[in-house]
Design a protein around this motif. Structure first.
Motif, PDB file in Angstrom:
ATOM      1  N   PHE A  17      12.539  46.039  -3.014  1.00 11.59           N
ATOM      2  CA  PHE A  17      13.155  47.251  -3.539  1.00 11.59           C
ATOM      3  C   PHE A  17      12.517  47.702  -4.854  1.00 11.59           C
ATOM      4  CE2 PHE A  17      17.000  49.875  -4.563  1.00 11.59           C
ATOM      5  CZ  PHE A  17      17.019  50.585  -3.382  1.00 11.59           C
ATOM      6  N   GLY A  18      11.166  47.669  -4.857  1.00 12.63           N
ATOM      7  CA  GLY A  18      10.419  48.173  -6.003  1.00 12.63           C
ATOM      8  C   GLY A  18      10.265  47.192  -7.149  1.00 12.63           C
ATOM      9  N   GLN A  19      10.796  46.002  -7.022  1.00 13.57           N
ATOM     10  CA  GLN A  19      10.673  44.987  -8.069  1.00 13.57           C
ATOM     11  C   GLN A  19       9.831  43.825  -7.551  1.00 13.57           C
ATOM     12  OE1 GLN A  19      12.033  45.013 -11.314  1.00 13.57           O
ATOM     13  NE2 GLN A  19      12.377  47.161 -10.791  1.00 13.57           N
ATOM     14  N   THR A  20       8.995  43.277  -8.411  1.00 16.62           N
ATOM     15  CA  THR A  20       8.166  42.141  -8.041  1.00 16.62           C
ATOM     16  C   THR A  20       8.819  40.871  -8.569  1.00 16.62           C
ATOM     17  OG1 THR A  20       6.182  43.501  -8.116  1.00 16.62           O
ATOM     18  CG2 THR A  20       5.872  41.118  -8.218  1.00 16.62           C
ATOM     19  N   TYR A  21       8.877  39.880  -7.709  1.00 16.68           N
ATOM     20  CA  TYR A  21       9.476  38.596  -8.057  1.00 16.68           C
ATOM     21  C   TYR A  21       8.494  37.484  -7.731  1.00 16.68           C
ATOM     22  CZ  TYR A  21      13.759  41.348  -7.917  1.00 16.68           C
ATOM     23  OH  TYR A  21      14.713  42.304  -8.127  1.00 16.68           O
ATOM     24  N   GLN A  22       8.511  36.445  -8.541  1.00 17.25           N
ATOM     25  CA  GLN A  22       7.756  35.232  -8.267  1.00 17.25           C
ATOM     26  C   GLN A  22       8.749  34.240  -7.682  1.00 17.25           C
ATOM     27  OE1 GLN A  22       4.458  34.790  -8.512  1.00 17.25           O
ATOM     28  NE2 GLN A  22       4.373  36.944  -9.080  1.00 17.25           N
ATOM     29  N   VAL A  23       8.502  33.842  -6.440  1.00 18.64           N
ATOM     30  CA  VAL A  23       9.423  32.963  -5.737  1.00 18.64           C
ATOM     31  C   VAL A  23       8.739  31.620  -5.543  1.00 18.64           C
ATOM     32  CG1 VAL A  23      10.776  32.646  -3.632  1.00 18.64           C
ATOM     33  CG2 VAL A  23      10.396  34.951  -4.526  1.00 18.64           C
ATOM     34  N   ARG A  24       9.415  30.581  -5.984  1.00 16.72           N
ATOM     35  CA  ARG A  24       8.911  29.236  -5.757  1.00 16.72           C
ATOM     36  C   ARG A  24       9.607  28.659  -4.546  1.00 16.72           C
ATOM     37  NH1 ARG A  24       8.537  25.838 -11.308  1.00 16.72           N
ATOM     38  NH2 ARG A  24       7.447  27.383 -12.524  1.00 16.72           N
ATOM     39  N   GLY A  25       8.867  27.916  -3.791  1.00 15.46           N
ATOM     40  CA  GLY A  25       9.492  27.284  -2.641  1.00 15.46           C
ATOM     41  C   GLY A  25       8.497  26.467  -1.861  1.00 15.46           C
ATOM     42  N   ASP A  26       9.033  25.464  -1.217  1.00 20.29           N
ATOM     43  CA  ASP A  26       8.206  24.687  -0.311  1.00 20.29           C
ATOM     44  C   ASP A  26       8.061  25.516   0.953  1.00 20.29           C
ATOM     45  OD1 ASP A  26       8.232  22.631  -2.124  1.00 20.29           O
ATOM     46  OD2 ASP A  26       9.940  21.632  -1.192  1.00 20.29           O
ATOM     47  N   GLY A  27       6.924  25.458   1.531  1.00 23.92           N
ATOM     48  CA  GLY A  27       6.753  26.176   2.779  1.00 23.92           C
ATOM     49  C   GLY A  27       5.663  27.224   2.683  1.00 23.92           C
ATOM     50  N   ASP A  28       5.565  27.948   3.743  1.00 26.24           N
ATOM     51  CA  ASP A  28       4.515  28.929   3.938  1.00 26.24           C
ATOM     52  C   ASP A  28       4.777  30.191   3.110  1.00 26.24           C
ATOM     53  OD1 ASP A  28       2.504  30.518   4.944  1.00 26.24           O
ATOM     54  OD2 ASP A  28       3.369  30.698   6.942  1.00 26.24           O
ATOM     55  N   PRO A  29       3.839  30.569   2.247  1.00 25.62           N
ATOM     56  CA  PRO A  29       3.998  31.808   1.472  1.00 25.62           C
ATOM     57  C   PRO A  29       4.177  33.038   2.365  1.00 25.62           C
ATOM     58  CG  PRO A  29       2.195  30.506   0.584  1.00 25.62           C
ATOM     59  CD  PRO A  29       2.633  29.842   1.854  1.00 25.62           C
ATOM     60  N   MET A  56      21.873  46.677  -7.899  1.00 34.70           N
ATOM     61  CA  MET A  56      22.732  45.510  -7.731  1.00 34.70           C
ATOM     62  C   MET A  56      23.759  45.746  -6.626  1.00 34.70           C
ATOM     63  SD  MET A  56      23.454  42.425  -8.563  1.00 34.70           S
ATOM     64  CE  MET A  56      22.818  42.056 -10.170  1.00 34.70           C
ATOM     65  N   LYS A  57      24.371  46.914  -6.613  1.00 37.17           N
ATOM     66  CA  LYS A  57      25.339  47.234  -5.562  1.00 37.17           C
ATOM     67  C   LYS A  57      24.654  47.305  -4.197  1.00 37.17           C
ATOM     68  CE  LYS A  57      28.662  49.595  -8.494  1.00 37.17           C
ATOM     69  NZ  LYS A  57      29.333  50.842  -8.826  1.00 37.17           N
ATOM     70  N   ILE A  58      23.480  47.884  -4.175  1.00 47.57           N
ATOM     71  CA  ILE A  58      22.724  47.970  -2.927  1.00 47.57           C
ATOM     72  C   ILE A  58      22.371  46.569  -2.434  1.00 47.57           C
ATOM     73  CG2 ILE A  58      20.528  48.729  -1.920  1.00 47.57           C
ATOM     74  CD1 ILE A  58      20.804  51.242  -3.766  1.00 47.57           C
ATOM     75  N   ALA A  59      21.963  45.686  -3.350  1.00 44.01           N
ATOM     76  CA  ALA A  59      21.624  44.308  -2.985  1.00 44.01           C
ATOM     77  C   ALA A  59      22.836  43.581  -2.422  1.00 44.01           C
ATOM     78  CB  ALA A  59      21.064  43.557  -4.190  1.00 44.01           C
ATOM     79  N   ILE A  60      23.994  43.788  -3.049  1.00 43.10           N
ATOM     80  CA  ILE A  60      25.215  43.123  -2.576  1.00 43.10           C
ATOM     81  C   ILE A  60      25.595  43.637  -1.187  1.00 43.10           C
ATOM     82  CG2 ILE A  60      27.701  42.906  -2.984  1.00 43.10           C
ATOM     83  CD1 ILE A  60      26.947  42.781  -6.029  1.00 43.10           C
TER      84      ILE A  60
END
Length: 100
Positions: A17-29, A56-60
């Motif tokens: 939704f137009g925002q960039t996030y860095q997500v950590r996690g095990d598994g396939d990017p 925030m409301k849209i995300a919820i």
């Protein structure tokens, strides 16, 4: 996308939704990116149906829609497993009658 987070080992950059996030996690990017695209799509669908522009409301609302879909899927799967178990027991009883 120059960010202090770009070099974090084990993180994947995703856009939702137009925002960039860095997500950590095990598994396939690629899998993380697929999940992010799914969430992004749902948020955009919700945004097209509601009067609010508050992310925030849209995300919820998108999260509630996803949770509802998951719950329905899980219920259908449980129902199917119950039917399978009933049929298996029925066949087992029939076999017992024929054999015994």
């Amino acid at each position: 996308m120059d960010s202090k987070y770009d070099s974090i080992p084990g993180s994947t950059s995703v856009e939702i939704f137009g925002q960039t996030y860095q997500v950590r996690g095990d598994g396939d990017p690629e899998y993380l990116m697929e999940l992010a695209r799914f969430v992004d799509t749902r948020m955009r669908e919700v945004a097209g149906q509601v009067a609010t522009v508050d992310p925030m409301k849209i995300a919820i609302l998108a999260a509630l829609n996803i949770a509802d879909e998951f719950s329905r899927f899980r219920r259908q799967r449980e129902d199917a497993a119950g039917i399978w178990l009933e049929r298996t027991e029925e066949i087992s009883e029939r076999l017992s009658e024929v054999i015994g």
